[in-house]
Design an enzyme around this catalytic site. Structure first.
Site, PDB file in Angstrom:
ATOM      1  N   ALA A  16       0.889  -1.299   0.045  1.00  0.00           N
ATOM      2  CA  ALA A  16      -0.029  -0.054  -0.069  1.00  0.00           C
ATOM      3  C   ALA A  16       0.702   1.181  -0.043  1.00  0.00           C
ATOM      4  CB  ALA A  16      -0.960  -0.019   1.217  1.00  0.00           C
ATOM      5  N   GLN A  30       4.049  -9.815 -47.405  1.00  0.00           N
ATOM      6  CA  GLN A  30       5.333  -9.067 -46.915  1.00  0.00           C
ATOM      7  C   GLN A  30       5.038  -8.102 -45.825  1.00  0.00           C
ATOM      8  OE1 GLN A  30       7.954  -6.140 -49.024  1.00  0.00           O
ATOM      9  NE2 GLN A  30       9.281  -7.804 -49.169  1.00  0.00           N
ATOM     10  N   GLU A  49       3.549   0.597 -10.107  1.00  0.00           N
ATOM     11  CA  GLU A  49       5.088   0.391  -9.930  1.00  0.00           C
ATOM     12  C   GLU A  49       5.847   1.426 -10.470  1.00  0.00           C
ATOM     13  OE1 GLU A  49       6.913  -3.425  -9.345  1.00  0.00           O
ATOM     14  OE2 GLU A  49       4.781  -4.449  -9.010  1.00  0.00           O
ATOM     15  N   GLU A  75       6.792   7.342 -17.695  1.00  0.00           N
ATOM     16  CA  GLU A  75       7.188   8.744 -17.516  1.00  0.00           C
ATOM     17  C   GLU A  75       8.080   8.754 -16.276  1.00  0.00           C
ATOM     18  OE1 GLU A  75       4.002   8.605 -20.118  1.00  0.00           O
ATOM     19  OE2 GLU A  75       4.044   8.082 -18.071  1.00  0.00           O
TER      20      GLU A  75
END
Length: 400
Positions: A116, A294, A379, A383
């Protein structure tokens, strides 16, 4: 699996984990309710011995586990990762009593852990935490900080039994496994105005008075909720590590788990790539198979190239952690950033090559499309990872 100096035993273990995830864990995951803790799945992870390995293995082994599980069952991967994230601070910084109380239960899958850290106003800026740990005896004010009145003793007031106590007041938000976890690693401000230096980590059982939570309806299928702390009592016995040094606990945990978030992403990218190879080899279109075009072949090659590059960076970061390298924060940030951004590209491209069928509820890619977005945020958002990388690069320049 790529070469990357993996031992044959590691490669075999990865194959075994993928098979276990498909045969024993995925059926349990499919019976679970989205947005709720799947306790039978967690218990099975314990029976298989995977949860105990969270505390006995290095970072590379953690990455191999997460990648292998994610390839076949993202729910099992996430359940394992959340146990590790919530309990690692107890393993690394807990007292013997804290470890004895909680780690065996986490390892067997009978106790659910949660980490937390995030708050409504402090997500990416973890040093801006607002959850207050107020020392009893100050009439509701926070314990004295380094610049406070010297006539006051810094920290919480000692009670008659000799234990120091605080009251936690505030909110946490976007917490995985909340509000169903059995205990939380909670980060709270013990010294106002001290930034990252005034945060303390606490082990807070879910049954503490004043602690309540609500589930949040999120895109990801795993449980995420908000927590409210109304003068929740904690004592010195609940501190993880040292008072006012909780930010180190948080960053140490994230430095370990960030590369493994990348491994989770790589596992999803590989699953999407494998599905795309099969689909483009079988799908008839424009007088041949899709693979004969392709543009399709080059796109699949790009998917494979980026997936392998991300995997190698994840393994390199995990190896650096295991070897105690000095540049772990930079490597961990690079691994998480590259792998999660790569997985987003690979899964999105796989959906495009599959067409509308990939968006049908229940399709593997529909599932991965929902799962792959969140790792670019939690986590530490992409940025934030770029900021960490730049900071470490300039720090290296100043040293040299």
């Amino acid at each position: 699996m790529p070469a990357f100096s993996l031992e044959p035993s590691q490669t075999a273990r990865c194959a075994e984990l993928r098979a276990l995830a498909a045969d024993r864990l995925r059926p349990l995951a499919e019976k679970g309710e989205p947005g709720r803790v799947n306790r039978p799945l967690v218990a099975e992870l314990g029976r298989l011995g995977l949860l105990e390995r969270l505390f006995t293995s290095g970072a590379l082994d953690l990455c191999l586990m997460r990648e292998s599980l994610a390839h076949a069952c993202t729910e099992a991967e996430t359940a394992l990762a959340l146990q590790g994230l919530g309990a690692h601070p107890v393993h690394a910084h807990g007292t013997p009593a804290q470890r004895d109380r909680w780690l065996p239960a986490v390892g067997e899958g009978s106790a659910v852990a949660a980490f937390a850290l995030s708050e409504p106003g402090a997500g990416s800026d973890a040093a801006a935490l607002g959850l207050r740990a107020e020392g009893e005896g100050y009439g509701g004010s926070s314990p004295a900080g380094p610049s406070a009145d010297p006539s006051r003793t810094a920290g919480p007031v000692a009670e008659s039994d000799g234990s120091s106590r605080w009251r936690l007041t505030g909110e946490k938000c976007w917490i995985s496994n909340a509000p169903e976890a059995d205990f939380y690693t909670v980060f709270a401000r013990t010294t106002p105005g001290a930034g990252a230096r005034g945060v303390t980590a606490f082990l807070v059982p879910a049954d503490r008075p004043g602690l309540t939570g609500t589930a949040l309806d999120m895109l990801s299928p795993h449980p995420i909720g908000a927590l409210a702390f109304d003068a929740v009592p904690v004592s010195a016995d609940d501190v993880l590590g040292e008072v006012d040094r909780g930010f180190r606990v948080a960053m140490g945990t994230l430095n370990l788990f960030r590369p493994s978030v990348g491994a989770f992403a790589v596992g999803m990218a590989q699953a999407a790539l494998d599905a795309t190879l099969v689909h483009t080899s079988r799908r008839d279109a424009f007088g041949g198979k899709l693979r004969d075009l392709q543009s399709v072949a080059h796109t699949v090659a790009e998917m494979a190239l980026r997936t392998d590059a991300a995997r190698l960076m994840v393994y390199a970061a995990a190896t650096a952690y295991d070897e105690g390298a000095p540049d772990v924060p930079k490597r961990a940030a690079m691994a998480k950033l590259l792998a999660t951004e790569t997985a987003q590209y690979v899964v999105d491209t796989a959906v495009q090559l599959h067409g509308a069928r990939a968006l049908q509820r229940g399709h593997l890619l529909e599932h991965l499309y929902r799962e792959v977005r969140a790792p670019r945020i939690y986590e530490g958002a992409s940025e934030v990872q770029r900021g960490i990388i730049a900071k470490e690069l300039y720090a290296d320049l100043e040293v040299s």
